[in-house]
Design a protein around this motif. Structure first.
Motif, PDB file in Angstrom:
ATOM      1  N   GLU A  50     -55.139  -1.627 118.628  1.00 27.91           N
ATOM      2  CA  GLU A  50     -54.172  -2.481 117.937  1.00 27.91           C
ATOM      3  C   GLU A  50     -54.550  -2.543 116.467  1.00 27.91           C
ATOM      4  N   PHE A  51     -53.548  -2.390 115.608  1.00 26.88           N
ATOM      5  CA  PHE A  51     -53.785  -2.371 114.166  1.00 26.88           C
ATOM      6  C   PHE A  51     -53.147  -3.604 113.536  1.00 26.88           C
ATOM      7  N   PRO A  52     -53.950  -4.536 112.996  1.00 27.76           N
ATOM      8  CA  PRO A  52     -53.408  -5.766 112.411  1.00 27.76           C
ATOM      9  C   PRO A  52     -52.395  -5.475 111.301  1.00 27.76           C
ATOM     10  N   GLU A  53     -51.213  -6.063 111.427  1.00 25.86           N
ATOM     11  CA  GLU A  53     -50.147  -5.781 110.475  1.00 25.86           C
ATOM     12  C   GLU A  53     -50.467  -6.254 109.069  1.00 25.86           C
ATOM     13  N   GLU A  54     -51.329  -7.272 108.961  1.00 24.50           N
ATOM     14  CA  GLU A  54     -51.581  -7.856 107.633  1.00 24.50           C
ATOM     15  C   GLU A  54     -52.523  -7.019 106.775  1.00 24.50           C
ATOM     16  N   LEU A  55     -53.202  -6.030 107.356  1.00 30.27           N
ATOM     17  CA  LEU A  55     -54.147  -5.232 106.578  1.00 30.27           C
ATOM     18  C   LEU A  55     -53.409  -4.243 105.679  1.00 30.27           C
ATOM     19  N   PRO A  56     -53.848  -4.077 104.431  1.00 33.02           N
ATOM     20  CA  PRO A  56     -53.180  -3.138 103.520  1.00 33.02           C
ATOM     21  C   PRO A  56     -53.146  -1.700 104.023  1.00 33.02           C
ATOM     22  N   ILE A  57     -54.142  -1.307 104.830  1.00 33.21           N
ATOM     23  CA  ILE A  57     -54.192   0.076 105.292  1.00 33.21           C
ATOM     24  C   ILE A  57     -53.197   0.355 106.414  1.00 33.21           C
ATOM     25  N   THR A  58     -52.754  -0.677 107.125  1.00 36.89           N
ATOM     26  CA  THR A  58     -51.949  -0.474 108.331  1.00 36.89           C
ATOM     27  C   THR A  58     -50.666   0.326 108.101  1.00 36.89           C
ATOM     28  N   PRO A  59     -49.869   0.052 107.051  1.00 34.49           N
ATOM     29  CA  PRO A  59     -48.646   0.859 106.864  1.00 34.49           C
ATOM     30  C   PRO A  59     -48.909   2.351 106.674  1.00 34.49           C
ATOM     31  N   LEU A  60     -50.106   2.702 106.205  1.00 34.76           N
ATOM     32  CA  LEU A  60     -50.431   4.109 105.966  1.00 34.76           C
ATOM     33  C   LEU A  60     -51.011   4.806 107.195  1.00 34.76           C
ATOM     34  N   LEU A  61     -51.351   4.036 108.231  1.00 35.43           N
ATOM     35  CA  LEU A  61     -52.074   4.620 109.362  1.00 35.43           C
ATOM     36  C   LEU A  61     -51.312   5.717 110.095  1.00 35.43           C
ATOM     37  N   GLU A 113     -49.412   8.004 108.862  1.00 34.39           N
ATOM     38  CA  GLU A 113     -49.604   9.218 108.071  1.00 34.39           C
ATOM     39  C   GLU A 113     -51.052   9.689 108.149  1.00 34.39           C
ATOM     40  N   ILE A 114     -51.987   8.740 108.123  1.00 36.74           N
ATOM     41  CA  ILE A 114     -53.403   9.103 108.189  1.00 36.74           C
ATOM     42  C   ILE A 114     -53.726   9.735 109.544  1.00 36.74           C
ATOM     43  N   ILE A 131     -55.160  13.486 110.154  1.00 38.45           N
ATOM     44  CA  ILE A 131     -56.402  13.767 110.882  1.00 38.45           C
ATOM     45  C   ILE A 131     -56.162  14.838 111.944  1.00 38.45           C
ATOM     46  N   ARG A 132     -54.994  14.804 112.583  1.00 36.67           N
ATOM     47  CA  ARG A 132     -54.677  15.826 113.582  1.00 36.67           C
ATOM     48  C   ARG A 132     -54.529  17.211 112.932  1.00 36.67           C
ATOM     49  N   ASP A 133     -53.960  17.235 111.725  1.00 39.77           N
ATOM     50  CA  ASP A 133     -53.562  18.509 111.114  1.00 39.77           C
ATOM     51  C   ASP A 133     -54.580  19.091 110.140  1.00 39.77           C
ATOM     52  N   HIS A 134     -55.530  18.275 109.669  1.00 38.39           N
ATOM     53  CA  HIS A 134     -56.468  18.732 108.644  1.00 38.39           C
ATOM     54  C   HIS A 134     -57.906  18.438 109.077  1.00 38.39           C
ATOM     55  N   GLN A 135     -58.811  19.332 108.725  1.00 37.76           N
ATOM     56  CA  GLN A 135     -60.217  19.094 109.051  1.00 37.76           C
ATOM     57  C   GLN A 135     -60.816  17.961 108.235  1.00 37.76           C
ATOM     58  N   VAL A 136     -60.354  17.791 107.009  1.00 35.56           N
ATOM     59  CA  VAL A 136     -60.904  16.770 106.125  1.00 35.56           C
ATOM     60  C   VAL A 136     -59.774  15.884 105.622  1.00 35.56           C
ATOM     61  N   VAL A 137     -59.980  14.577 105.676  1.00 36.81           N
ATOM     62  CA  VAL A 137     -59.030  13.602 105.147  1.00 36.81           C
ATOM     63  C   VAL A 137     -59.810  12.617 104.285  1.00 36.81           C
ATOM     64  N   ILE A 138     -59.273  12.274 103.124  1.00 40.34           N
ATOM     65  CA  ILE A 138     -59.936  11.369 102.189  1.00 40.34           C
ATOM     66  C   ILE A 138     -59.105  10.100 102.063  1.00 40.34           C
ATOM     67  N   ASN A 159     -58.861  21.303  98.996  1.00 40.28           N
ATOM     68  CA  ASN A 159     -57.674  20.494  98.685  1.00 40.28           C
ATOM     69  C   ASN A 159     -57.248  19.613  99.860  1.00 40.28           C
ATOM     70  N   ALA A 160     -58.209  18.890 100.392  1.00 39.48           N
ATOM     71  CA  ALA A 160     -57.936  17.973 101.506  1.00 39.48           C
ATOM     72  C   ALA A 160     -56.971  16.867 101.063  1.00 39.48           C
ATOM     73  N   PRO A 161     -56.118  16.378 101.976  1.00 43.19           N
ATOM     74  CA  PRO A 161     -55.181  15.305 101.619  1.00 43.19           C
ATOM     75  C   PRO A 161     -55.904  14.008 101.264  1.00 43.19           C
ATOM     76  N   VAL A 162     -55.348  13.289 100.300  1.00 45.06           N
ATOM     77  CA  VAL A 162     -55.933  12.033  99.821  1.00 45.06           C
ATOM     78  C   VAL A 162     -54.938  10.902 100.043  1.00 45.06           C
ATOM     79  N   PHE A 163     -55.404   9.793 100.580  1.00 44.74           N
ATOM     80  CA  PHE A 163     -54.573   8.599 100.772  1.00 44.74           C
ATOM     81  C   PHE A 163     -55.150   7.457  99.937  1.00 44.74           C
TER      82      PHE A 163
END
Length: 256
Positions: free
Chosen positions: A71-82, A84-85, A89-96, A242-246
């Motif tokens: 469960e991902f708390p809705e109030e956390l700033p990171i939650t809306p991006l999860l 995509e993150i 993670i599924r598609d790239h070996q490295v994620v920043i 050129n790993a993806p950056v969030f």
């Protein structure tokens, strides 16, 4: 024979990577016996392999990881991006992932890795520069996903190891991970490693970044997540092909 091969393949997919590596030669030998129809004449050899396979299945993380509450708390700033993150993670070996302290990245990224399908054939390792942070975060995450600290969520620091066969997410200091790389150069105990607080740029962290640069091509299924409050994300992204950056905006909890 086809039924035996199907059963073996199904069991093999549930094993830890470390157990697959350990049993790989014995598996090849068994497959050779099955193809030649010699399994019955080598009953003792088959029985020995079957026993080792059953023991390895008892150590499997597959069911333990699937049973954890995500469960991902809705109030956390990171939650809306999860979402995509998780996809990255599924598609790239490295994620920043860059985000201010208190944005929720340290507690939510291990769950994101689980949601991406990791933690089944190896642990999700999470590094922290300091022992007290590793211990506190293990307790916090265990409470969030509904398990007991020291079991599915464990912690290993100097002079204290609270991990076991049922540990899916393992918090540790970067020094512990560096020490483990000397005895297990391919880090077969892990599906994924999350390097946190990379902006501190300690000698251990710098060495680990270079180490993973060499390891990742050898283990294409492995995932590395690099997380920090502030860091030169562009340069690190270029270093890792050129790993993806969030960028996580904002912070919820003040941290002293």
């Amino acid at each position: 024979m086809s039924d035996a091969l199907h059963t073996l393949d199904a069991a093999w997919e549930r094993l830890r990577r470390s157990d697959r590596c350990r049993l790989n030669n014995a598996k090849k030998r068994l497959l050779e016996l099955l193809r030649k129809g010699d399994a019955e004449s080598h009953a003792d050899e088959v029985r020995e392999f079957t026993g080792k396979l059953e023991s390895a299945l008892k150590r499997s993380l597959y069911d333990r990881a699937n049973a954890l509450k995500l469960e991902f708390p809705e109030e956390l700033p990171i939650t809306p991006l999860l979402p995509e993150i998780i996809s990255a993670i599924r598609d790239h070996q490295v994620v920043i992932v860059c985000g201010a302290t208190g944005s929720g990245k340290t507690t939510q990224l291990p769950k994101a890795a689980l949601a991406a399908g990791l933690g089944r054939t190896g642990m999700i390792g999470c590094t922290q520069p300091r022992r007290i942070a590793a211990t506190a975060l293990a307790s916090r995450l265990a409470a969030e996903i509904g398990c007991e600290a020291g079991r599915e969520v464990g912690v290993k620091i100097r002079f204290d190891n609270r991990t076991g066969d049922d540990t899916v997410i393992k918090f540790m200091t970067d020094g512990i991970l560096l020490a483990e790389s000397t005895s297990s150069p391919r880090l077969n105990d892990y599906d994924c490693v999350i390097l946190d607080e990379v902006h501190e740029r300690s000698l251990n962290l710098d060495f680990l970044l270079g180490y993973f640069k060499l390891l990742l091509p050898k283990r294409p299924e492995f995932r590395l997540v690099i997380s920090s409050a502030t860091m030169e994300s562009k340069r690190i992204s270029e270093f890792f092909w050129n790993a993806p950056v969030f960028e996580v905006p904002g912070t919820l909890y003040p941290v002293e």
